[in-house]
Design a protein around this motif. Structure first.
Motif, PDB file in Angstrom:
ATOM      1  N   GLN A 198     -13.269  -8.720 -31.709  1.00  0.00           N
ATOM      2  CA  GLN A 198     -14.065  -9.627 -30.890  1.00  0.00           C
ATOM      3  C   GLN A 198     -14.013 -11.036 -31.444  1.00  0.00           C
ATOM      4  OE1 GLN A 198     -16.011  -9.324 -27.950  1.00  0.00           O
ATOM      5  NE2 GLN A 198     -14.761  -7.484 -27.716  1.00  0.00           N
ATOM      6  N   GLY A 199     -13.120 -11.836 -30.885  1.00  0.00           N
ATOM      7  CA  GLY A 199     -13.063 -13.231 -31.268  1.00  0.00           C
ATOM      8  C   GLY A 199     -14.028 -14.065 -30.442  1.00  0.00           C
ATOM      9  N   VAL A 200     -14.522 -15.140 -31.015  1.00  0.00           N
ATOM     10  CA  VAL A 200     -15.496 -16.000 -30.345  1.00  0.00           C
ATOM     11  C   VAL A 200     -14.922 -17.415 -30.242  1.00  0.00           C
ATOM     12  CG1 VAL A 200     -17.842 -16.946 -30.395  1.00  0.00           C
ATOM     13  CG2 VAL A 200     -17.403 -14.616 -31.230  1.00  0.00           C
ATOM     14  N   ILE A 201     -14.903 -17.934 -29.026  1.00  0.00           N
ATOM     15  CA  ILE A 201     -14.538 -19.339 -28.812  1.00  0.00           C
ATOM     16  C   ILE A 201     -15.803 -20.171 -28.954  1.00  0.00           C
ATOM     17  CG2 ILE A 201     -13.568 -21.021 -27.191  1.00  0.00           C
ATOM     18  CD1 ILE A 201     -12.058 -18.748 -25.873  1.00  0.00           C
ATOM     19  N   ARG A 202     -15.775 -21.181 -29.832  1.00  0.00           N
ATOM     20  CA  ARG A 202     -16.967 -21.970 -30.133  1.00  0.00           C
ATOM     21  C   ARG A 202     -16.779 -23.435 -29.748  1.00  0.00           C
ATOM     22  NH1 ARG A 202     -20.368 -18.962 -33.235  1.00  0.00           N
ATOM     23  NH2 ARG A 202     -19.464 -17.034 -34.068  1.00  0.00           N
ATOM     24  N   ALA A 203     -17.893 -24.096 -29.528  1.00  0.00           N
ATOM     25  CA  ALA A 203     -17.865 -25.519 -29.180  1.00  0.00           C
ATOM     26  C   ALA A 203     -17.491 -26.338 -30.410  1.00  0.00           C
ATOM     27  CB  ALA A 203     -19.224 -25.959 -28.648  1.00  0.00           C
ATOM     28  N   PRO A 204     -16.453 -27.151 -30.334  1.00  0.00           N
ATOM     29  CA  PRO A 204     -16.057 -27.951 -31.500  1.00  0.00           C
ATOM     30  C   PRO A 204     -16.985 -29.137 -31.744  1.00  0.00           C
ATOM     31  CG  PRO A 204     -14.611 -28.402 -29.655  1.00  0.00           C
ATOM     32  CD  PRO A 204     -15.519 -27.287 -29.213  1.00  0.00           C
ATOM     33  N   ILE A 205     -17.658 -29.610 -30.689  1.00  0.00           N
ATOM     34  CA  ILE A 205     -18.582 -30.741 -30.813  1.00  0.00           C
ATOM     35  C   ILE A 205     -19.829 -30.446 -29.993  1.00  0.00           C
ATOM     36  CG2 ILE A 205     -16.737 -32.436 -31.138  1.00  0.00           C
ATOM     37  CD1 ILE A 205     -17.149 -33.252 -28.192  1.00  0.00           C
ATOM     38  N   ALA A 206     -20.869 -31.205 -30.243  1.00  0.00           N
ATOM     39  CA  ALA A 206     -22.080 -31.108 -29.428  1.00  0.00           C
ATOM     40  C   ALA A 206     -21.900 -31.937 -28.168  1.00  0.00           C
ATOM     41  CB  ALA A 206     -23.285 -31.598 -30.221  1.00  0.00           C
ATOM     42  N   GLY A 207     -22.444 -31.453 -27.072  1.00  0.00           N
ATOM     43  CA  GLY A 207     -22.328 -32.192 -25.824  1.00  0.00           C
ATOM     44  C   GLY A 207     -22.663 -31.321 -24.633  1.00  0.00           C
ATOM     45  N   THR A 208     -22.042 -31.641 -23.497  1.00  0.00           N
ATOM     46  CA  THR A 208     -22.271 -30.928 -22.245  1.00  0.00           C
ATOM     47  C   THR A 208     -20.979 -30.248 -21.812  1.00  0.00           C
ATOM     48  OG1 THR A 208     -23.909 -32.563 -21.558  1.00  0.00           O
ATOM     49  CG2 THR A 208     -23.000 -31.149 -19.847  1.00  0.00           C
ATOM     50  N   VAL A 209     -21.095 -29.007 -21.371  1.00  0.00           N
ATOM     51  CA  VAL A 209     -19.937 -28.306 -20.814  1.00  0.00           C
ATOM     52  C   VAL A 209     -19.675 -28.896 -19.436  1.00  0.00           C
ATOM     53  CG1 VAL A 209     -18.980 -26.084 -20.099  1.00  0.00           C
ATOM     54  CG2 VAL A 209     -20.477 -26.207 -22.098  1.00  0.00           C
ATOM     55  N   VAL A 210     -18.617 -29.678 -19.312  1.00  0.00           N
ATOM     56  CA  VAL A 210     -18.337 -30.349 -18.043  1.00  0.00           C
ATOM     57  C   VAL A 210     -17.261 -29.628 -17.240  1.00  0.00           C
ATOM     58  CG1 VAL A 210     -19.079 -32.600 -18.883  1.00  0.00           C
ATOM     59  CG2 VAL A 210     -16.714 -31.908 -19.194  1.00  0.00           C
ATOM     60  N   GLU A 211     -16.583 -28.682 -17.870  1.00  0.00           N
ATOM     61  CA  GLU A 211     -15.558 -27.938 -17.143  1.00  0.00           C
ATOM     62  C   GLU A 211     -15.376 -26.565 -17.768  1.00  0.00           C
ATOM     63  OE1 GLU A 211     -10.940 -28.565 -15.581  1.00  0.00           O
ATOM     64  OE2 GLU A 211     -11.832 -29.947 -17.025  1.00  0.00           O
ATOM     65  N   LYS A 212     -15.289 -25.537 -16.905  1.00  0.00           N
ATOM     66  CA  LYS A 212     -15.033 -24.157 -17.340  1.00  0.00           C
ATOM     67  C   LYS A 212     -13.799 -23.678 -16.600  1.00  0.00           C
ATOM     68  CE  LYS A 212     -17.485 -20.748 -15.645  1.00  0.00           C
ATOM     69  NZ  LYS A 212     -16.469 -19.842 -15.023  1.00  0.00           N
ATOM     70  N   SER A 213     -12.773 -23.271 -17.375  1.00  0.00           N
ATOM     71  CA  SER A 213     -11.485 -22.933 -16.771  1.00  0.00           C
ATOM     72  C   SER A 213     -11.125 -21.463 -16.890  1.00  0.00           C
ATOM     73  CB  SER A 213     -10.369 -23.778 -17.423  1.00  0.00           C
ATOM     74  OG  SER A 213     -10.677 -25.151 -17.377  1.00  0.00           O
ATOM     75  N   ILE A 214     -11.989 -20.634 -17.457  1.00  0.00           N
ATOM     76  CA  ILE A 214     -11.660 -19.222 -17.662  1.00  0.00           C
ATOM     77  C   ILE A 214     -12.728 -18.340 -17.030  1.00  0.00           C
ATOM     78  CG2 ILE A 214     -10.354 -19.650 -19.765  1.00  0.00           C
ATOM     79  CD1 ILE A 214     -12.815 -18.736 -21.353  1.00  0.00           C
TER      80      ILE A 214
END
Length: 384
Positions: A198-214
C-alpha cells in the motif's frame, strides 16, 4: 455743327458693363456670408456668461504613463506543483477532491504498488545486513586491538560495514522518494509489519487541490502519470498582454491594478517579469503581475483588465478629459482663450491617458489658457 445720333452699339456697351458689374457685386455679396460660415470664428461671451467658464493655464509637468490592457489569471507557478505518481500500480482509494485544503505530507491517494513492497523489502534487508556488518566490524576492532587478527582482516571488516551502511542509507532514500511517512519507516526499523504493497501519494506542499486526474482502479506509471495539482492560491499570476510601444514603458517592479468583473472592483499587484518572446497568435509580449488573492477572488483562466503604472517619469502637457470635444469627423479639439477676449477652437492631438487627463503632444503650448469647464456651451454658441 449738327450732332450725330448715337448708334445701338454705342449705348449698349456701357449698359452691359453696368449690368455685369451689378451682377458680380450681387454674387459677391451672397458668397461672402457662405465663406464666413465655413470659417470657424471666435466665440464671444458676455461678462455674466464668462463667470461659468473655467480656464486652465497649460504647464509642462512630470507624470507616469499608464498602460491599460487585458490579462489572464494563472497559478503562481512558484507555489504550485503537479503531483506525478511516485510508483506504479492500480489506485485503491482517492482521499481528496478538488477544492480541498491540504497540508504538506497529507495523503492524497492510496496505490496497491509492487514498487512500494519492493522498496520496503529492500530496506529491511539493508537494515539487517548493515546491523550484522557493524557487529562484525566492532568485534574485529576488539580482536585487532589484542592482536588476535591481522590488519588485513580488520580492514576488510571495516570496509564491509561501511558498504552495508551505504546500502542501508540508499534503501532509505528510495523509501523517502516514494513518500513513505516517518511512522512507517520507524515501524520497519523496529521489525514491525506494514501494510503490504500500500503506497501513499502525499501532498508535496501545502495548498489547495485544484485538479484531480486519477480515479480508483486506474493503473499508474511511476514518474509519468499526473495525479493531482496542488497550488497555494493565496497569490496568483496575471499574464498581461503588451503591444507595440507599451513594452518599452513597463519594467519589473511597476505598480499594477487588476480589475475583476463588471462592478469595478480592483486588486493591487506588481509586475515581476516582462517576457522576451512574442506570442505568435496575439503578437504580444506577456508581463507577469503578482497579485495577492487571500479571498480566492481570482481563478485560473479568468479574464481581467490590467492597468500598469510605468515607473519611468515623463514630462509633457496634461489636459483634463473634460476639456476635449470631438468634431463631425471625430477629431479632438479644445477652446483656447484668444487675444481678442473670445475663445478660439483649436485642433489637438491626444497622447496617452493619465488618470483623468490626456497628454497633448501637439496643438497646445505652455502658457495657453484652455477651457476645461464650459466647452460644450462654447460649442453650442459657435454652431448657432
Amino acid at each position: 455743327m449738327k450732332s450725330r445720333p448715337c448708334s445701338a452699339s454705342s449705348w449698349r456697351t456701357p449698359a452691359l458693363a453696368l449690368m455685369i458689374v451689378s451682377t458680380l457685386a450681387a454674387c459677391s455679396s451672397k458668397a461672402a456670408p457662405q465663406a464666413a460660415a465655413d470659417t470657424p470664428h471666435n466665440v464671444t461671451l458676455t461678462a455674466a456668461q464668462r463667470q461659468h467658464i473655467h480656464l486652465l493655464t497649460m504647464e509642462r509637468s512630470s507624470f507616469h504613463r499608464r498602460i491599460e490592457t487585458s490579462g489572464v489569471v494563472d497559478f503562481d507557478h512558484d507555489r504550485a506543483t503537479q503531483v506525478l505518481a511516485p510508483f506504479s500500480g492500480p489506485v485503491t482509494a482517492v482521499l481528496v477532491n478538488p477544492g480541498d485544503k491540504v497540508k504538506a505530507g497529507q495523503p492524497l491517494a492510496r496505490v496497491d504498488s509492487p514498487d512500494f513492497a519492493a522498496a520496503v523489502g529492500a530496506y529491511r534487508k539493508a537494515l539487517a545486513a548493515a546491523h550484522a556488518a557493524d557487529q562484525v566490524a566492532a568485534t574485529d576492532r576488539d580482536l585487532y586491538a589484542h592482536q588476535a587478527i591481522s590488519q588485513r582482516e580488520h580492514a576488510q571488516a571495516q570496509s564491509d560495514a561501511a558498504g552495508a551502511d551505504a546500502d542501508r542509507d540508499a534503501a532509505l532514500q528510495a523509501l523517502l522518494a516514494l513518500h513513505v511517512d516517518p511512522q512507517t519507516i520507524a515501524a520497519i526499523r523496529e521489525g514491525k509489519p506494514v501494510a503490504h504493497g500500500q503506497g501513499v501519494i502525499r501532498a508535496p506542499i501545502a495548498g489547495t487541490v485544484v485538479e484531480k486526474s486519477i480515479a480508483p482502479g486506474q493503473l499508474l506509471a511511476a514518474g509519468s502519470t499526473p495525479c493531482f495539482t496542488v497550488a497555494d492560491t493565496s497569490s496568483m499570476w496575471v499574464m498581461a498582454q503588451l503591444f507595440g510601444d507599451d513594452l518599452a514603458a513597463v519594467r519589473n517592479g511597476d505598480a499594477a491594478t487588476v480589475e475583476v468583473g463588471g462592478d469595478g472592483a480592483t486588486m493591487p499587484g506588481k509586475v515581476t517579469n516582462v517576457g522576451s518572446v512574442v506570442d505568435p497568435d496575439t503578437r504580444s509580449i506577456g508581463a507577469r503581475v503578482l497579485v495577492a488573492n487571500p479571498d480566492g477572488v481570482l481563478k485560473r483562466q479568468m479574464y481581467v483588465r490590467v492597468k500598469i503604472r510605468s515607473g519611468d517619469a515623463r514630462t509633457g502637457l496634461l489636459l483634463p478629459v473634460s476639456a476635449v470635444l470631438r468634431d463631425d469627423e471625430n477629431l479632438p479639439f479644445v477652446y483656447v482663450a484668444a487675444a481678442d477676449g473670445g475663445y478660439a477652437q483649436r485642433t489637438v492631438t491626444l497622447g496617452d491617458r493619465v488618470d483623468d487627463s490626456f497628454e497633448i503632444p501637439d496643438g497646445l503650448h505652455a502658457g495657453d489658457k484652455v477651457v476645461v469647464d464650459g466647452a460644450i456651451f462654447l460649442h453650442f454658441m459657435q454652431t448657432q
